[in-house]
Enzyme design. Structure first.
Site, mmCIF file in Angstrom:
data_model
loop_
_atom_site.group_PDB
_atom_site.id
_atom_site.type_symbol
_atom_site.label_atom_id
_atom_site.label_comp_id
_atom_site.label_asym_id
_atom_site.label_seq_id
_atom_site.Cartn_x
_atom_site.Cartn_y
_atom_site.Cartn_z
ATOM 1 N N HIS A 147 0.819 -0.983 0.408
ATOM 2 C CA HIS A 147 0.169 -0.538 -0.082
ATOM 3 C C HIS A 147 0.637 0.888 -0.299
ATOM 4 O O HIS A 147 2.277 1.077 0.642
ATOM 5 C CB HIS A 147 -0.605 0.203 1.333
ATOM 6 C CG HIS A 147 -2.150 0.946 1.672
ATOM 7 N ND1 HIS A 147 -2.170 2.357 1.644
ATOM 8 C CD2 HIS A 147 -3.065 0.750 1.149
ATOM 9 C CE1 HIS A 147 -2.552 2.586 1.900
ATOM 10 N NE2 HIS A 147 -3.335 1.895 1.252
ATOM 11 N N CYS A 190 -4.905 2.866 -3.771
ATOM 12 C CA CYS A 190 -3.906 2.565 -3.396
ATOM 13 C C CYS A 190 -2.133 2.011 -3.131
ATOM 14 O O CYS A 190 -1.631 1.581 -2.187
ATOM 15 C CB CYS A 190 -3.504 2.825 -1.627
ATOM 16 S SG CYS A 190 -4.537 4.459 -1.289
ATOM 17 N N ASP A 196 3.077 -4.890 7.921
ATOM 18 C CA ASP A 196 1.684 -4.148 7.901
ATOM 19 C C ASP A 196 0.368 -4.520 7.671
ATOM 20 O O ASP A 196 0.615 -5.450 6.777
ATOM 21 C CB ASP A 196 1.871 -3.144 6.444
ATOM 22 C CG ASP A 196 0.230 -2.466 6.531
ATOM 23 O OD1 ASP A 196 -0.133 -2.891 6.623
ATOM 24 O OD2 ASP A 196 0.303 -2.056 5.317
ATOM 25 N N GLN A 240 -4.429 -5.664 6.860
ATOM 26 C CA GLN A 240 -5.544 -6.539 5.942
ATOM 27 C C GLN A 240 -5.854 -7.914 6.528
ATOM 28 O O GLN A 240 -6.561 -8.882 6.120
ATOM 29 C CB GLN A 240 -5.258 -6.113 4.508
ATOM 30 C CG GLN A 240 -5.385 -5.253 3.838
ATOM 31 C CD GLN A 240 -6.797 -4.770 4.103
ATOM 32 O OE1 GLN A 240 -7.833 -5.322 3.720
ATOM 33 N NE2 GLN A 240 -7.087 -3.449 3.978
ATOM 34 N N LYS A 293 -10.582 -0.641 10.705
ATOM 35 C CA LYS A 293 -10.544 -2.154 9.090
ATOM 36 C C LYS A 293 -11.392 -3.073 10.277
ATOM 37 O O LYS A 293 -11.407 -4.219 9.513
ATOM 38 C CB LYS A 293 -9.149 -2.937 8.644
ATOM 39 C CG LYS A 293 -9.024 -1.195 7.932
ATOM 40 C CD LYS A 293 -7.628 -1.596 6.608
ATOM 41 C CE LYS A 293 -7.191 -0.116 6.243
ATOM 42 N NZ LYS A 293 -8.095 0.225 5.014
HETATM 43 N N1 PMP Z 1 -1.459 -0.682 5.055
HETATM 44 C C1 PMP Z 1 -3.064 -1.411 3.564
HETATM 45 C C2 PMP Z 1 -2.313 -3.008 3.236
HETATM 46 C C3 PMP Z 1 -3.932 -0.710 3.939
HETATM 47 O O1 PMP Z 1 -4.868 -1.967 3.243
HETATM 48 C C4 PMP Z 1 -4.112 0.187 4.378
HETATM 49 C C5 PMP Z 1 -5.591 0.572 3.816
HETATM 50 N N2 PMP Z 1 -5.720 0.295 2.997
HETATM 51 C C6 PMP Z 1 -3.128 1.022 4.831
HETATM 52 C C7 PMP Z 1 -2.128 0.389 5.178
HETATM 53 C C8 PMP Z 1 -3.487 2.204 5.555
HETATM 54 O O2 PMP Z 1 -4.132 2.550 6.449
HETATM 55 P P1 PMP Z 1 -4.461 3.486 7.150
HETATM 56 O O3 PMP Z 1 -6.080 4.531 5.907
HETATM 57 O O4 PMP Z 1 -5.949 3.347 8.167
HETATM 58 O O5 PMP Z 1 -3.717 4.174 8.351
#
Ligand code: PMP
Length: 412
Positions: free
Chosen positions: A129, A370, A206, A209, A232
């Protein structure tokens, strides 16, 4: 199989606990298939936040009066619950952050300042991401270091031979996602960590997910850093967790300055508070932490085993049903996969498909999710992504399949 092995999971009962799933979108009952972007919240989480504001609201760690002490207890209980949830050794290693993005920025910035030098490398993967790319890019730029990338194969899996080849002495940290938000791929993070540790290199995972779908044990993984977002995992927005091993957190400088994070302040010099407060400048999201605790309790009341069984069944059903549609192409067919289905239909722009689905009450995400470098890797502008949570049912999938069929008939 022992009788106790199958915990009863009643999806229709669970759905009733999520107020938003009872609503409609564009005049149709909502089929919510965008949980990877943000999940819906059960009333238990909503109620915990409301109760906190009604009955316990005060600032933490500061007041001698009873209410403030109760708020502090609620906040620190939430930290302890988060600790045991991921099996972190100590609650001082659990830092409350705004979310996964802030967790990664905190590490990239402060680990970078302390440990990155000119000529060093940071290793990320091709399916990250943006929030696990850009902070490292910024740190590399700042420190004169270089960002290297583990490539992804056509199924959407990391090429592990390439990872090992890239894991040289120049690498000072590896940062990889546990589960890809775009492809659903579950990465072999335990193996990545073990290989990196053989060379004394720390790993940030990270977990944004992963945490909604699977049990995470940071000690079993031996992760140096693990971060995730509350929103999430059926909790509130604005709160998340960064777990870090004490030995690293002690070495890293503070991220932000302000109240809470100090021990003593004079105009000449400030000394810093102990962990975890050193990294928690200012008034934290107390209600968010309380809501996160309620979300953890909620997940635990259902159990990851039941979650996994239900989601795996839905994923297989969804993939099979969608497969019947002519011209469909799945992006992300990893052997180890969480409940994300990314796809394209030949000749149709994902945005057009998403717009028609919206009119039918079906919420999916379209675009690059993203992960622009990953889109480039697959030479596509974006995908339509249906991401499932345990509260989805077969009816949601049937409506998606029917919706895609109707969109194809209209657009082709
Ligand atoms: N890493 C991953 C794999 C994500 O899917 C996301 C959110 N789409 C993020 C990081 C960022 O998370 P947040 O916007 O809640 O900080």
């Amino acid at each position: 199989m022992p009788v106790t092995a199958q915990i009863a999971f009643d999806v229709e009962k669970v759905r009733k606990e999520f107020p938003l799933l009872q609503t409609s979108m564009n005049g149709k009952p909502i089929a919510f298939l965008d949980s990877a972007a943000s999940s819906q919240k059960p009333h238990q989480v909503i109620d915990a936040i409301t109760t906190y504001y009604r009955e316990k609201n005060a600032n933490v760690h500061r007041g001698v009066y009873q209410l403030s002490q109760e708020a502090t207890t609620a906040f620190e209980n939430a930290r302890e619950r988060a600790r045991s949830f991921i099996n972190a050794p100590a609650s001082k290693e659990v830092i409350f952050v705004r979310g996964c993005t802030e967790g990664i920025n905190l590490v990239a910035s402060t680990f970078g300042k302390r440990f990155l030098k000119e000529g060093n490398e940071v290793l990320v993967s091709g399916m990250e991401h943006h929030s696990n790319i850009v902070p490292w890019q910024m740190a590399c730029e700042d420190r004169g270091a270089r960002l290297r990338v583990i490539p992804v194969n056509d199924r959407g899996e990391l090429i592990m031979e390439e990872f090992e080849r890239l894991l040289t002495d120049k690498v000072k940290i590896v940062a990889v996602t546990h589960v890809s938000n775009t492809l659903g791929t579950i990465n072999p993070v335990a193996e990545i960590i073990a290989k990196a540790h053989e060379k004394g290199i720390p790993v940030l995972v990270d977990g944004a997910q992963a945490i909604p779908h699977m049990k995470v044990d940071v000690q079993e993984l031996d992760a140096d850093f693990y971060t995730f977002s509350g929103h999430k995992m059926f909790g509130p927005t604005g709160i998340g967790v960064l777990y870090g091993k004490e030995k690293w957190l002690n070495e890293m400088p503070p991220y932000q300055g302000g109240g809470e994070m100090i021990e003593t302040v004079t105009f000449e010099k400030t000394t810093y508070n102990e962990l975890p407060h050193k990294f928690e400048a200012g008034t934290p999201d107390i209600a968010g932490a309380v809501g996160l605790e309620a979300a953890i309790e909620y997940i635990q009341s259902i159990g990851y085993e039941a979650i996994h069984r239900h989601e795996a069944e839905l994923l297989a059903y969804g993939a099979h049903q969608l497969q019947q549609i002519e011209g469909i192409r799945f992006i992300g067919t990893a052997r180890e996969k969480a409940s994300v289905i990314s796809f394209l239909v030949e000749g149709i722009h994902p945005y057009d498909l998403g717009t028609i689905l919206d009119k039918l009450g079906i919420a999916v995400r379209t675009g690059h999710h993203c992960t622009q470098p990953l889109m480039e890797r697959f030479c596509i502008p974006g995908t339509v992504r249906a991401s499932l949570a345990f509260y989805n049912n077969k009816n949601d999938i049937d409506r998606l399949v029917e919706g895609v069929r109707r969109a194809v008939a209209m657009l082709k």
